[in-house]
Structure formats: C-alpha cells, structure tokens
Motif scaffolding. Structure first.
Motif, PDB file in Angstrom:
ATOM      1  N   PRO B 196       1.586  16.965 -38.094  1.00 39.00           N
ATOM      2  CA  PRO B 196       2.609  16.124 -37.263  1.00 39.00           C
ATOM      3  C   PRO B 196       3.529  16.613 -36.518  1.00 39.00           C
ATOM      4  N   ALA B 197       3.772  17.893 -36.974  1.00 40.66           N
ATOM      5  CA  ALA B 197       4.970  18.686 -36.139  1.00 40.66           C
ATOM      6  C   ALA B 197       4.330  18.994 -34.719  1.00 40.66           C
ATOM      7  N   THR B 198       3.124  19.378 -34.641  1.00 38.03           N
ATOM      8  CA  THR B 198       2.429  19.862 -33.381  1.00 38.03           C
ATOM      9  C   THR B 198       2.379  18.765 -32.508  1.00 38.03           C
ATOM     10  N   LEU B 199       1.884  17.588 -33.115  1.00 40.44           N
ATOM     11  CA  LEU B 199       1.856  16.457 -32.332  1.00 40.44           C
ATOM     12  C   LEU B 199       3.322  16.059 -31.865  1.00 40.44           C
ATOM     13  N   GLY B 200       4.201  16.028 -32.538  1.00 41.40           N
ATOM     14  CA  GLY B 200       5.489  15.570 -32.302  1.00 41.40           C
ATOM     15  C   GLY B 200       6.416  16.415 -31.234  1.00 41.40           C
ATOM     16  N   THR B 201       6.250  17.809 -31.508  1.00 40.70           N
ATOM     17  CA  THR B 201       6.772  18.791 -30.617  1.00 40.70           C
ATOM     18  C   THR B 201       6.215  18.618 -28.933  1.00 40.70           C
ATOM     19  N   GLU B 223       7.729  25.544 -29.987  1.00 40.29           N
ATOM     20  CA  GLU B 223       7.194  25.028 -31.281  1.00 40.29           C
ATOM     21  C   GLU B 223       5.535  24.678 -31.376  1.00 40.29           C
ATOM     22  N   THR B 224       5.288  24.003 -30.251  1.00 41.74           N
ATOM     23  CA  THR B 224       3.832  23.457 -30.279  1.00 41.74           C
ATOM     24  C   THR B 224       2.896  24.665 -30.095  1.00 41.74           C
ATOM     25  N   LEU B 225       3.316  25.697 -29.474  1.00 43.04           N
ATOM     26  CA  LEU B 225       2.503  26.909 -29.353  1.00 43.04           C
ATOM     27  C   LEU B 225       2.418  27.595 -30.600  1.00 43.04           C
ATOM     28  N   ALA B 226       3.181  27.238 -31.670  1.00 46.72           N
ATOM     29  CA  ALA B 226       3.085  28.123 -33.037  1.00 46.72           C
ATOM     30  C   ALA B 226       1.940  27.866 -33.590  1.00 46.72           C
ATOM     31  N   GLY B 227       1.238  26.547 -33.143  1.00 49.93           N
ATOM     32  CA  GLY B 227      -0.255  26.239 -33.819  1.00 49.93           C
ATOM     33  C   GLY B 227      -1.262  26.874 -33.069  1.00 49.93           C
ATOM     34  N   GLY B 228      -0.896  27.654 -31.833  1.00 54.76           N
ATOM     35  CA  GLY B 228      -1.978  28.329 -31.070  1.00 54.76           C
ATOM     36  C   GLY B 228      -1.781  27.842 -29.555  1.00 54.76           C
ATOM     37  N   PRO B 229      -2.458  28.503 -28.677  1.00 58.14           N
ATOM     38  CA  PRO B 229      -2.346  28.127 -27.214  1.00 58.14           C
ATOM     39  C   PRO B 229      -2.942  26.636 -27.216  1.00 58.14           C
ATOM     40  N   VAL B 230      -2.174  25.923 -26.127  1.00 56.00           N
ATOM     41  CA  VAL B 230      -2.744  24.617 -25.906  1.00 56.00           C
ATOM     42  C   VAL B 230      -2.776  24.568 -24.361  1.00 56.00           C
ATOM     43  N   THR B 346      -4.010  18.476 -32.508  1.00 53.99           N
ATOM     44  CA  THR B 346      -3.559  18.645 -33.813  1.00 53.99           C
ATOM     45  C   THR B 346      -4.755  17.915 -34.766  1.00 53.99           C
ATOM     46  N   ASP B 347      -4.758  18.372 -35.977  1.00 54.42           N
ATOM     47  CA  ASP B 347      -5.731  17.893 -36.856  1.00 54.42           C
ATOM     48  C   ASP B 347      -5.084  17.400 -37.998  1.00 54.42           C
ATOM     49  N   LEU B 418      -4.265   6.301 -39.920  1.00 54.23           N
ATOM     50  CA  LEU B 418      -3.650   7.394 -39.252  1.00 54.23           C
ATOM     51  C   LEU B 418      -4.859   8.047 -38.561  1.00 54.23           C
ATOM     52  N   PRO B 419      -4.769   8.636 -37.238  1.00 54.32           N
ATOM     53  CA  PRO B 419      -5.796   9.354 -36.658  1.00 54.32           C
ATOM     54  C   PRO B 419      -6.078  10.572 -37.666  1.00 54.32           C
ATOM     55  N   ASP B 420      -7.316  10.799 -37.393  1.00 52.52           N
ATOM     56  CA  ASP B 420      -7.674  12.374 -38.144  1.00 52.52           C
ATOM     57  C   ASP B 420      -7.413  13.538 -37.070  1.00 52.52           C
ATOM     58  N   ARG B 421      -7.449  13.325 -35.878  1.00 52.78           N
ATOM     59  CA  ARG B 421      -7.400  14.258 -34.850  1.00 52.78           C
ATOM     60  C   ARG B 421      -6.778  13.682 -33.772  1.00 52.78           C
ATOM     61  N   VAL B 422      -5.811  14.263 -32.876  1.00 56.81           N
ATOM     62  CA  VAL B 422      -5.367  13.713 -31.651  1.00 56.81           C
ATOM     63  C   VAL B 422      -5.636  14.667 -30.428  1.00 56.81           C
TER      64      VAL B 422
END
Lengths: 202, 466
Positions: B196-201, B223-230, B346-347, B418-422
């Motif tokens: 959820p942090a990736t989605l929220g940021t 902060e979103t990029l902490a999870g990898g490139p988007v 996000t997953d 709650l969605p599995d993936r966004v």
C-alpha cells in the motif's frame, strides 16, 4: 443451580436491552442542556471551533489599518468576494468550510462597510471560466475572476493542519490563514492566522 | 389465567429437591458459559458469512454482493451506515466500500470508507479487555475487528481513488495526507507495509503534482521508485525535476535512465487510469495435528499449555491464508482506440501474504493456547463431575471439550475485497472528451467516457474484485 443461573441470565438480558437503547436530546442556548455543544466529539472542526476561528479573524480584521483606513474611509462600501478557503488539512471539511464561509460572509455583510458578491454568482463564474473543483488559489485567475465579478477585494485563505499520532493519542493542530487581496494590484492588504488544536485519546 | 392466591399460608407438602453438590453446579455453569459463547458469537466464520457476497462478486454481480453486505451491516439500503460499529461491521463497511467502487458509485464508496476509518482508529487506540478475555477460551473472532497494517495503510489510497474519479482534487489531497499520517505512525512501530505504501505514494505524488506542489510530488515519486522503476512516472519526474530541486534517493538514477523528449515543464492535461484487479488472499479455517501446530508455533508459544496433556482433542484449528481465484486475464487499456502501456504498480496480495507469514507462528500459538485453555476448563468440569461419579466426570469433560472444539471458529476476518493488484496507465492528452476501454479477457470489459479539462486531469478508476 437455578439461583446461580438467574443473575447471569438477568445480566445477559439487561446487556441486550441497554445495547439497543438510543436517546435523543436537545441542546444549546435556551434549552435544559446548554453545554451540549461544548465537548469535542472528534478531531475534526466543530461549530465551536469555527465560531472561535471566525471571531478571532474578524476581531483582527476590524482592528487592522486596512479596515480602519481603507474600508471605513471608502466613499462607498467596496465590493468584495470570498474565494473558497482551501482545505489543506487531513480532514474532509466540506461541510465545515461551508459554515466557515457563511459565517464570514454574514459577519462582513453585517458590518455594513462592504458589499459582498453572492457565492452562487461566484460559482457560476468559476464554472464559466473553467476553474476545476479543488484548484488552488491562483493570483492571475483570481484577478481575472475578480474583475469579472466587479470585486475590488478578495477574501481568501487556507486552512492547514499538523496531524500526528503516537500510541493511543491523535492530535491535529489547525491553522487558519486568511488574507484580503487587492484584485487590481494582486497585493495582500491584510493577513491573519488563527490556531486551534483537537485531540482524541483511546 | 392465574389462580387467586390463598388467603392463608398452606404448608408445602412436596418432597425436597435433591441438593446439587457445588462441584456439579460449577460444571454445569461452565457448560452454560459454552452455550452463552455460542449464542454471542454464532457458529459461522467470517468466510462463511461472506460466502454469498463473495460468490456474487466473483460472478461480477456487485449489486447482489452489496445487498449481502447490507445484511451483514444490519441496514436495508446501500446508502445507510450502521448505528453501531461493533463486531464485524467496520470490516463489512470496508467490503461494501470496495464493492461500491466496483459499481463506479464513488461517492457511496467514499462515504463507507470515510465513515469506517475513524471507527477503526478508535478501535485501534482503545483496549478491548472483554474481547480479549472471550477470545482466550473461545476464538479470536470474538474481538471487534482491528485492521492489520497492509489493510489499514491501503484504506486511504483506495478512498483517494474515489475522490480522483469524481475530479475532487481537494478531497484526494485530504486522503493523501491521511495516508501520510498513518504511514508515519506505522513507522514509529517499525512497520513498513510496502504494497500500500507504493500505491499511496504514487497517488499522493499525482495529487500534489496536480495541485502545483512539485517538490512534494517528487518526494512521493522518489518513494514510489523504492519498489523499482515505474514507466508511467518517467515523464512526470523528468518534467518536475526541471523546476524543483528535490532529488531524494532513487530519482537521480532514474533521471539518468530516462530517454526521449519530455516536452514542456508545465503539467499537461492528463488522463490517469487506475485498475484494481482481483482480490487479495483470504483466510479459511484449517485443522492441523497438534504436534505439527506446536512445531509451527515454535518460540511464539509462550503461554501455559500444560493442560494440553489432559485434552481429548488432538487437532488445532487456525486461520490459514489461501489465494482468491480470479477470472480476469491480463488487462489492456485503450484510449480513443490507441492502446497505452500499463504498469503493475503494486501487489497488495503479496503484501498480505508476507504480513500473514510473519504473524503465522503467533496465530497458531494463539490457537494452541485456546486449546489448552479449553482442556484446562474440561478438567475443571471433570473434577466437578467426578465428585458425583467418575463416569459422569469423564462424560461431562468430553462433552464440554467437544462442544468447545466444535464451537471454536478461528478468526478468518480480513478485508477480502481489497484488490490483489493495482495497475496504472497515465498519459498526457488533449483537453476534451475521450473514450477509455479496459479489457480484462474472459469477456470482462469496461468503457468509460471522460472529459479532460484544459490544464486539468481526468481519472478513470476501474475496480474489478473478481
């Protein structure tokens, strides 16, 4: 055994009954419960907070050189418009903002020192010139907007909050910034800030 | 009709009732406790109670699923909120909020989620001594539901989508700020819910970018990029970096990798498409042999479990996490007949699984402790019965323990919708009307018409919890 079960069953029944009972009450001035509005119910703004914020703001405004010199000495009451106050807090304050704006509007009208543009007219114009809902105050748009409304001054502002939670306490510190802008020059003629804090503890 | 009372006292000539020994009375009282627990909590697990709504949602019949959730909430209409927020009602309101979003009823969804949030916060803040005591002998599901970090942190971004879909940037900004407050609070507890942090940021970055707060937007994107490139962030961060100084941890590297024309530094009219796909894993009651359970609980088993040696039951029931099957295929997004790239942002399902795996030893330990408590109480019943007859004691003890085992329903509650993936797609576009088509395969398609204002944005939010 019958004797020992009876109180238990009684308690269960009582708990069931008391859980269902809701009571309505009347409160506020002129009622038997004048302090109903006093306790805080949550961290959001209630009417008590809004009354305090508006009163403090108007007191400062009336004491300001802008009001004493410019407004009071104007040959005729200037036309003013109220731009929606931006909500930059962590709370959804749509209803509170309406109360706040209406309260400021009422107070300004009752001074008999300014003429206030109806907010319905402002909303129409905002739609006409395509100001998207929630857009931040933008001086150039405000100037264009103000001219079209025939307003000399804009009353606008922003409410912000510092919201923190630690363990079982959540505290929100609100600051209401209000300013008066000269539509023609874009200069800030008066500015004031008022603060209020709310907290909820588990 | 009652007979009139006698005018004079008449002696009672009936034989006296046999005196019941204290121990036997005590045994019977314990049996009564079991019955009261049954009445108070019902037999079905949360998974059972949601079975109809879950099946309806899986079939894409979200209206029927909302009706089922109305029953769980104890209300008759979809726009009603419960009078009290006890038991599973906060959770049921979250479920209905997700389903309302799936129906594109964004204002209704927002009302449900916004009304639930303060209730969840209060529940989180206050202790729950009654629920805790009840859970010790019976089941964790006796307690009022408290959201785990992933669900709690996902709440604001999911609600933020409702405001974006309605073009309400101020409302979306409030949710973005609330998300940040919750994230900071979880930080104080050393909890990072990555999904959820990736989605929220990402969403908070979008909101503050549109509000003209470029530096703040860049902080969130970093902060979103902490999870990898988007990929869909490349153009926004390159654009914002021209006039905003913030660089953070991940932006410098990404900025060097971005190739191609970025265009003007000003924020263009834009279309944001957010797809919430499937449902996160959910919990079901699972029985495992006692020995296996003790091994899985490991060091988490700190309570007194000596009573287990007296227990008749040799299986432990605990809430196991299982995947929720989805009928959806890969998503494609077409804007005005042109396909646009889609990022899996996000997953949330993975986040839920990770959280569960970390808590699993404690969950099983709690189930074993409950089992030990039941065995201990059964021993009390046996001792009480043995004073009358040893056979009566054994029978009462086995009866009591069997009843408690049958009644023990592990806490299978979770925000199942709650969605599995966004997934996100984002593209600058000309102001005016546009048609967005989303295809998920298996005949699941959505078509949405939007108007992008000059200098503004439009958000298309498609939620498919199936």
């Amino acid at each position: 055994m019958t004797r020992s079960i009876a109180p238990l069953l009684g308690l269960i029944g009582l708990a069931g009954l008391s859980g269902c009972a809701a009571t309505a009450m009347r409160g506020g001035e002129g009622t038997d419960n004048p302090n109903l509005d006093r306790p805080a119910m949550s961290v959001t703004l209630d009417r008590d907070d809004i009354t305090y914020l508006v009163a403090d703001y108007l007191k400062s405004l009336e004491a300001s050189p802008f009001w004493q010199d410019t407004i009071k000495n104007a040959p005729q009451p200037p036309i003013v418009a109220i731009w929606p106050i931006q909500n930059a807090t962590t709370q959804h304050l749509d209803d509170q903002m309406l109360t706040l704006l209406s309260s400021i509007e009422t107070s300004l009208i009752n001074t008999n020192r300014v003429r206030v543009v109806a907010r319905s007219r402002q909303e129409e114009l905002a739609n006409e010139i395509g100001v998207q809902h929630g857009a931040a105050f933008d001086p150039s748009t405000a100037q264009r907007f103000g001219r079209q409304l025939g307003a000399q001054y804009f009353f606008t502002g922003k409410i912000t909050s510092v919201d923190e939670r630690l363990n079982n306490v959540r505290r929100v510190q609100y600051t209401l910034f209000l300013q008066v802008l000269d539509v023609e020059t874009g200069l800030i003629r008066f500015q004031n800030e008022v603060t209020r804090s709310k907290a909820v503890k588990g | 009709m009652r007979a009139a009372p006698p005018l004079t006292a008449v002696p009672d000539l009936r034989p006296p009732l046999p005196r019941i020994p204290h121990a036997a009375r005590r045994a019977a009282q314990l049996a009564l406790v079991a019955c009261v627990a049954l009445l108070a909590s019902g037999c079905a697990t949360y998974t059972d109670r949601l079975a109809t709504a879950s099946a309806a949602a899986s079939a894409g019949n979200y209206n029927a699923a909302v009706s089922d959730m109305n029953s769980v909430l104890g209300v008759s209409k979809s726009d009603e909120l419960p009078n009290s927020w006890t038991g599973d009602k906060p959770l049921a309101a979250l479920e209905r909020g997700s389903l309302q979003q799936a129906l594109s009823a964004y204002a209704d969804s927002s009302r449900d989620l916004s009304a639930t949030e303060p209730e969840l916060e209060l529940l989180d803040m206050k202790t729950d001594p009654v629920g805790t005591l009840g859970a010790y002998i019976y089941s964790d599901s006796v307690k009022t539901y408290r959201t785990p970090p992933t669900e709690r942190l996902a709440l604001n971004p999911i609600n933020l989508l409702n405001y974006l879909a309605q073009g309400d940037l101020n409302g979306a900004a409030v949710e973005a700020r609330r998300f940040q407050v919750m994230r900071e609070y979880l930080d104080t507890l050393n909890i990072t819910a990555t999904g959820p942090a990736t989605l929220g940021t990402y969403l908070a970055g979008f909101v503050f970018e549109r509000l003209g707060e470029g530096d703040r937007a860049l902080r969130y994107y970093d902060e979103t990029l902490a999870g990898g490139p988007v990929q869909s962030l490349d153009a926004p961060i390159a654009r914002l970096a021209r006039s905003n100084p913030y660089r953070g941890t991940h932006l410098p590297e990404r900025l060097t990798q971005i190739k191609g024309s970025i265009g003007k530094a000003t924020t263009p009219p834009e279309l944001l498409v957010v797809l919430s796909v499937g449902r996160v894993p959910h919990k079901i009651p699972q029985r495992i042999p006692l020995g296996v359970a003790v091994g899985l609980a490991g060091t988490a088993l700190s309570g007194n479990v000596d009573w287990l040696k007296y227990g008749a039951a040799k299986v432990v029931v605990y809430p196991a996490l299982v995947d929720t099957p989805s009928t959806l295929g890969p998503a494609t997004v077409t804007v005005d007949d042109h396909q646009v790239p889609v990022d899996q942002l996000t997953d949330l399902g993975a986040s839920i699984r990770q959280e569960y795996d970390e808590a699993k030893p404690k969950i099983i330990a709690a189930a074993i402790t409950r089992m030990a408590a039941r065995a201990g109480m059964a021993e009390g019943v046996r001792a009480g019965g043995n004073r009358q007859s040893s056979v009566l004691g054994d029978v009462l003890a086995i009866l009591f323990e069997s009843t408690m085992v049958a009644l023990d329903r592990p806490d299978t509650r979770s925000w199942t919708m709650l969605p599995d993936r966004v997934l996100v797609a984002r593209l600058p576009t000309a102001p005016g009307s546009h048609t967005v088509d989303v295809a998920f395969g298996n005949g699941v398609n959505r078509r949405v018409s939007v108007d992008v204002p000059d200098g503004g944005f439009a958000a298309v939010v498609v939620t498919e919890p199936r």
